[in-house]
Design an enzyme around this catalytic site. Structure first.
Site, mmCIF file in Angstrom:
data_model
loop_
_atom_site.group_PDB
_atom_site.id
_atom_site.type_symbol
_atom_site.label_atom_id
_atom_site.label_comp_id
_atom_site.label_asym_id
_atom_site.label_seq_id
_atom_site.Cartn_x
_atom_site.Cartn_y
_atom_site.Cartn_z
ATOM 1 N N ASP A 148 0.844 -1.192 0.000
ATOM 2 C CA ASP A 148 0.000 0.000 0.000
ATOM 3 C C ASP A 148 0.885 1.249 0.000
ATOM 4 O O ASP A 148 1.980 1.230 -0.572
ATOM 5 C CB ASP A 148 -0.935 -0.044 1.220
ATOM 6 N N HIS A 181 -3.296 6.211 3.281
ATOM 7 C CA HIS A 181 -4.153 5.071 2.939
ATOM 8 C C HIS A 181 -3.680 3.785 3.599
ATOM 9 O O HIS A 181 -4.470 3.031 4.183
ATOM 10 C CB HIS A 181 -4.178 4.926 1.415
ATOM 11 N N SER A 400 -11.254 -0.674 -0.632
ATOM 12 C CA SER A 400 -9.975 -0.676 0.096
ATOM 13 C C SER A 400 -10.166 -1.013 1.559
ATOM 14 O O SER A 400 -9.296 -1.615 2.185
ATOM 15 C CB SER A 400 -9.316 0.703 0.016
#
Length: 611
Positions: A148, A181, A400
């Site tokens: 990620d 994120h 996600s």
């Protein structure tokens, strides 16, 4: 195996044989085409991934150098390397006898989204995670690679929980999250809830497997952008470190559009190698569920590498701010199957993905761009200030946030039984998924006010909604062979009949999950009165009807998606400046569904969720 809805079994078999011939012909065409179609209009210098017919060696770099190429990164995992080459040399390079396929080093993006007013999503309760914790299962000793934007340490993620870090972002060697994120995703997997466990807190935001070992493999930069080659290099590293850190799961909450068959796509080939190395690979489905640009209402929008049949592809659901899973509905933006080109039934399972609360750092790009996503302390503190933002917790929506819940569950399953294969994990998750879902509902975008009709069909919810407790209780050992849990492909005939295609000895065999008395049987989730029924998605006037997605003049027709001047054409959807071009963004994912505590009326299809 073949399962069909047609009244005439013999007619279905004839159609299946015909389609098999067509698939074979398409395969030959794909083999002859040694460069991807989206390179057709390339100019100047282009970053590409070159796949070779043998392991990467120095002499192969010399071959590419002969065409003006410059090496960027070796990707030995998939017998490939990333290069910068002159666009004018691509055709000659692809024709070289050492080369099997040339594709762009495509951009990848996170599959999270932002914006709105917040309530507690109660996702751990909705998927029965507390039942695992009551058994003492917490992920201890099991490694999970988070591929990620990196991980930023805060009170709920200590340096002890992140046992390794590396960056695969060109020009930046720091594995620390600069976007936000990856930190949010990591909190869903392994946050220990410390910041919401004090005496003033009435709710604790705990990860699914809070004692799991996180292997931080950063592939997205400070703007949330990355490349195929970076992701492939990270997967390659995860495989190399598998025994060192007991890496049993990879989480990829990212993706990009599908450009060719999974068999040619280097990103798909990389996730398959991880699967074959004994690592469960969990991938977000994408956020294209609202995309109606092809007239398919978001069907056919699963992103890569979630289109690969080996991996566990996860779609997003909306808990509507409730612990009660009986009222969950699909998130309108969650990408739907079947997959482009190969037509696999995806996603495989679904999990909460709307307004999911997890960790953040207030000096990272994601928060700086979306400060309203900071939640109020009053959501978890008894005397919390309803206007003061938390300095630990943040909300995101998208597939996600659903994928790491499945990844965390896989970690718990492996902690309980370390002998489980990736195929057994996938089979158990799908077999035990909650299937009594509301068949039809409607959601409304908070910001735009636009409404979306939702259907809990096979291409929207897969095998059902994640159930941690049931997955841990399952002891099936039938599907231990490599590839025995491949997602099935679907074929639809000219009269609306359908067939599911997979080997009879695999998970979808006649005596297993796709059998008449099992999960896909007439009395189960995919029964004749439900998703596969004559009046539902597969009906003659619906998605698979003669004038719809599979019809002669529509998505699969001769003048449409596969036509020479349409989706595959040089100036249309696959063009450099169009939807699937290099500037593609997940615009459809940057919105959320409204939530409500009121239940939907089953099957009405008219209720709107309002905040």
């Amino acid at each position: 195996m073949v399962l069909e809805r047609s009244k005439s079994m013999s007619r279905g078999r004839v159609w299946l044989a015909l389609v098999a011939l067509l698939i074979g012909a398409a395969s030959l065409v794909a083999q002859a085409q040694k460069s991807s179609r989206d390179l057709g209009n390339a100019t100047g210098s282009v970053d590409v991934i070159v796949q070779f017919n043998r392991p990467v060696t120095a002499d192969l770099h010399k071959v590419v150098a002969g065409y003006g190429g410059t090496l960027k990164r070796e990707l030995g995992l998939v017998q490939s390397s990333a290069y910068t080459v002159p666009a004018s040399a691509i055709s000659s390079l692809a024709a070289d006898s050492n080369v099997t396929y040339v594709s762009p080093d495509r951009p990848v993006f996170p599959t999270g989204s932002t914006g709105g007013n917040w309530v507690n999503d109660y996702h751990t309760d909705s998927i029965n995670a507390p039942a695992a914790w009551a058994l003492g299962l917490d992920g201890d000793g099991v490694g999970i690679a988070v591929i990620d934007s990196g991980i930023s340490f805060d009170s709920d993620l200590s340096k002890k929980s992140v046992v390794y870090g590396a960056s695969f972002v060109q020009g930046n060697d720091s594995p620390v999250d600069q976007y936000g994120h990856g930190t949010h995703v990591s909190g869903i997997i392994a946050g220990d809830g410390k910041a919401s466990s004090d005496p003033h807190s009435y709710y604790t935001f705990r990860g699914i497997a809070p004692d799991a070992n996180l292997i931080n493999l950063r592939v997205l930069d400070s703007n949330g952008a990355g490349t195929d080659s970076g992701v492939i290099a990270a997967i390659q590293s995860a495989i190399a470190l598998k025994n060192t850190y007991n890496i049993r799961v990879n989480n990829l909450s990212l993706g990009r559009p599908v450009y060719e068959s999974y068999a040619l796509d280097p990103l798909c080939q990389a996730v398959e190698q991880a699967w074959k190395a004994g690592i469960v690979v969990v991938v977000a489905a994408g956020n294209g569920g609202r995309d109606n640009s092809s007239g398919t209402n978001g069907y056919g929008t699963i992103t890569a590498p979630g289109n690969d049949p080996y991996v566990i592809t996860v779609g997003a659901m909306n808990t509507k701010g409730s612990r009660d899973r009986s009222g969950v509905v699909p998130a309108s933006y969650s990408s739907k199957g079947p997959t482009a080109v190969d037509h696999f039934v995806k996603p495989d399972v679904v999990a909460p993905g709307n307004l999911v609360i997890s960790l953040y750092n207030d000096d990272l790009t994601l928060d700086l761009q979306n400060p309203l996503n900071e939640i109020q302390r009053g959501l978890y503190e008894t005397n919390g200030n309803l206007t003061k933002a938390s300095d630990t917790y943040f909300v995101l929506s998208g597939t996600s946030t659903a994928a790491p819940m499945v990844s965390g569950t896989a970690v718990l399953m492996i902690q309980k039984d370390s002998t489980l294969t990736p195929d057994e994990v996938k089979a158990r998750l799908m077999n035990t998924a909650f299937k009594n879902l509301i068949p039809y509902s409607t959601a409304t975008d908070q910001v735009t006010g636009q409404s979306y009709s939702l259907s809990a069909d096979a291409f929207t919810v897969g095998a059902g909604y994640l159930d941690v407790q049931a997955a841990l209780a399952n002891t099936d050992e039938t599907f231990s062979n490599l590839g025995s849990a491949l997602s099935p492909a679907v074929i639809v005939g000219p009269n609306g009949q359908f067939a599911l295609v997979n080997a009879s000895s695999a998970m979808w065999g006649t005596s297993a999950m796709w059998g008449t008395s099992a999960m896909w049987g007439t009395s189960a989730m995919w029964g004749t009165s439900a998703m596969w029924g004559t009046s539902a998605m597969w009906g003659t006037s619906a998605m698979w009807g003669t004038s719809a997605m599979w019809g002669t003049s529509a998505m699969w027709g001769t003048s449409a998606m596969w036509g020479t001047s349409a989706m595959w054409g040089t100036s249309a959807m696959w063009g450099t400046s169009a939807m699937w071009g290099t500037l593609f963004e997940y615009n459809d994912g940057w919105a959320i569904d409204s939530v409500s505590s009121s239940a939907l009326t089953q099957g009405s299809g008219t209720d709107v969720l309002t905040l």
